[in-house]
Design a protein around this motif. Structure first.
Motif, PDB file in Angstrom:
ATOM      1  N   ALA A 170       5.440  16.068 -23.770  1.00 20.08           N
ATOM      2  CA  ALA A 170       6.198  15.067 -24.520  1.00 20.08           C
ATOM      3  C   ALA A 170       7.205  14.407 -23.584  1.00 20.08           C
ATOM      4  O   ALA A 170       7.914  15.086 -22.832  1.00 20.08           O
ATOM      5  CB  ALA A 170       6.923  15.723 -25.692  1.00 20.08           C
ATOM      6  N   GLY A 175      10.257  18.177 -23.442  1.00 23.48           N
ATOM      7  CA  GLY A 175       8.961  18.316 -22.781  1.00 23.48           C
ATOM      8  C   GLY A 175       9.097  18.603 -21.301  1.00 23.48           C
ATOM      9  O   GLY A 175       8.411  19.480 -20.748  1.00 23.48           O
ATOM     10  N   ARG A 198       2.329  12.654 -19.240  1.00 28.88           N
ATOM     11  CA  ARG A 198       3.362  12.571 -20.271  1.00 28.88           C
ATOM     12  C   ARG A 198       2.958  11.583 -21.357  1.00 28.88           C
ATOM     13  O   ARG A 198       2.443  10.512 -21.052  1.00 28.88           O
ATOM     14  CB  ARG A 198       4.699  12.166 -19.644  1.00 28.88           C
ATOM     15  N   LEU A 201       6.647  10.315 -27.707  1.00 27.55           N
ATOM     16  CA  LEU A 201       6.867  11.048 -28.948  1.00 27.55           C
ATOM     17  C   LEU A 201       6.128  10.358 -30.082  1.00 27.55           C
ATOM     18  O   LEU A 201       6.062   9.133 -30.149  1.00 27.55           O
ATOM     19  CB  LEU A 201       8.370  11.093 -29.251  1.00 27.55           C
ATOM     20  N   ASN A 225       4.611  20.076 -26.102  1.00 30.13           N
ATOM     21  CA  ASN A 225       5.057  19.179 -27.166  1.00 30.13           C
ATOM     22  C   ASN A 225       5.270  20.014 -28.418  1.00 30.13           C
ATOM     23  O   ASN A 225       5.216  21.238 -28.369  1.00 30.13           O
ATOM     24  CB  ASN A 225       4.045  18.043 -27.379  1.00 30.13           C
ATOM     25  N   ASP A 229       2.842  16.171 -32.956  1.00 29.77           N
ATOM     26  CA  ASP A 229       2.229  15.911 -31.649  1.00 29.77           C
ATOM     27  C   ASP A 229       1.325  17.071 -31.239  1.00 29.77           C
ATOM     28  O   ASP A 229       0.222  16.865 -30.725  1.00 29.77           O
ATOM     29  CB  ASP A 229       3.304  15.688 -30.575  1.00 29.77           C
TER      30      ASP A 229
END
Length: 399
Positions: A170, A175, A198, A201, A225, A229
């Protein structure tokens, strides 16, 4: 005209002072979290219910004053979270803010709490920075953190042959920290990280990220995450045949809420770390069953942790015989934590509440014997192994 303006201004100030004084009566606790977005099931209104249970179990008052609860949705935005917290502290007389899902919001509110000399107890956010370099005298971290998750899930999988990793992370503070802490554990066990990607969100389409993970050939795909997610990435990983192809998914921050959302068919075999499970012991079962009667669902470590944080705060106020922030913070660090969430818990000088964590594997559908019977316990991780010591944390307060 000037006299009239002065009178109006003076009257407004007097009214504001009266409102502020009125707001300061009693003890007021705020639950600030995500109640409508990606983490709404992870914490949300269920954390509010857990806080209500703590207040009721304490008796509804402390120091002869009523305990009041307020709540708000920060929408996972640090500016919105900070503005709500400022209003609560400056105008509404809130004494303590807790839950604080989302690390970026938790860090922002923690900084404001330091400025306002108010207590915050983070439950739903994960970054270990909260009691590390971002620690402050009145800030506490309760249920878990990225270090404990890394030691639990990351350490266990690395030791059992998962020596190559690829991360889906995340794209914000939580994250990054979870990936960093897990990477350290993997490397300590002689493993390698082959890459990472990455994602924003609240992503709905993980296809490009999962294809990169699949192409890496890593034995373990680490999901750094949480909330929806995680749920969405696990579901889509199954569609791409990632686990069928021999790669293992590691839910680095998964709770009972996400497992329930996935269902056992999709979640079976996932290894995860939590600080609480409703069917772990008599205390956790008693709390879980009471929570279920009120909500129709079993609590995760976020909900049980919120209950513990609120109860511990009220115990500290009573022990200090005062709402004074300095005195209450000192009592929080002095009193043991023994409740439905944690037994023999202790709070370190940096505000980290240390307690046992648990490594679980999600059961296969045929192994589940009753509703919400989702986990089999693989290991208990002692608190002093799961969390940084105050000296290791990097908190400047401990130097």
């Amino acid at each position: 005209m000037k006299s009239l303006a002065f009178s109006v201004a003076f009257g407004a100030l007097a009214l504001a002072g009266a409102v502020s004084a009125q707001a300061a009566d009693g003890v007021k606790i705020g639950i600030l979290n995500d109640q409508s977005g990606v983490y709404a099931d992870y914490g949300g209104k269920w954390s509010v219910e857990a806080a209500k249970m703590a207040i009721e179990d304490f008796g509804g008052s402390v120091l002869g004053q009523k305990v009041e609860l307020v709540s708000a949705d920060h929408q996972n935005k640090p500016d919105i979270g900070s503005n709500i917290a400022r209003q609560w502290y400056d105008v509404d007389g809130v004494d303590m803010i807790t839950e604080l899902t989302t690390s970026s919001v938790a860090l922002a509110v923690q900084e404001l709490s330091k400025e306002k000399k108010k207590i915050d107890i983070v439950v739903g956010a994960a970054t270990s920075r909260i009691t590390g370099d971002a620690c402050q005298p009145y800030g506490f971290h309760w249920a878990f953190d990225t270090r404990a998750l890394a030691v639990g899930t990351g350490g266990a999988l690395a030791k059992s042959g998962g020596d190559t990793w690829f991360f889906l992370t995340a794209d914000y503070a939580f994250g990054y920290q979870l990936e960093e802490d897990t990477t350290k554990l993997v490397k300590q066990e002689g493993g390698k990280v082959l890459g990472s990607v990455r994602h924003p969100l609240n992503t709905t389409d993980f296809s490009s990220f999962l294809l990169q993970a699949q192409a890496s050939g890593a034995k373990v795909v680490g999901l750094a995450n949480a909330g929806l997610d995680t749920t969405n990435s696990v579901k889509q990983a199954a569609e791409f045949g990632i686990t069928a192809g021999g790669q293992k998914l590691a839910g680095l921050l998964m709770t009972l809420a996400e497992v329930h959302g996935l269902g056992l068919k999709a979640a079976q075999g996932l290894v995860l770390t939590e600080g609480y499970y409703w069917d772990n012991d008599d205390k956790s079962r008693e709390f879980g069953e009471r929570f279920f009667k009120r909500t129709g669902r079993m609590p995760s470590m976020i909900h049980a942790g919120t209950y513990s944080a609120v109860l511990s705060y009220l115990k500290a106020v009573k022990a200090a015989n005062s709402k004074d922030t300095e005195k209450v913070a000192a009592k929080l660090k002095e009193l043991p934590v023994d409740d439905a969430f944690a037994q023999n818990g202790k709070v370190l000088a940096n505000g980290r509440m240390v307690h046992d964590m648990y490594l679980f594997e999600v059961k296969k559908p045929e192994e589940s014997k009753k509703p919400w019977d989702y986990y089999k316990k693989l290991a208990t991780i002692p608190g002093d192994k799961a969390f940084f010591t105050a000296a290791e944390s990097g908190c400047p307060l401990t130097k």
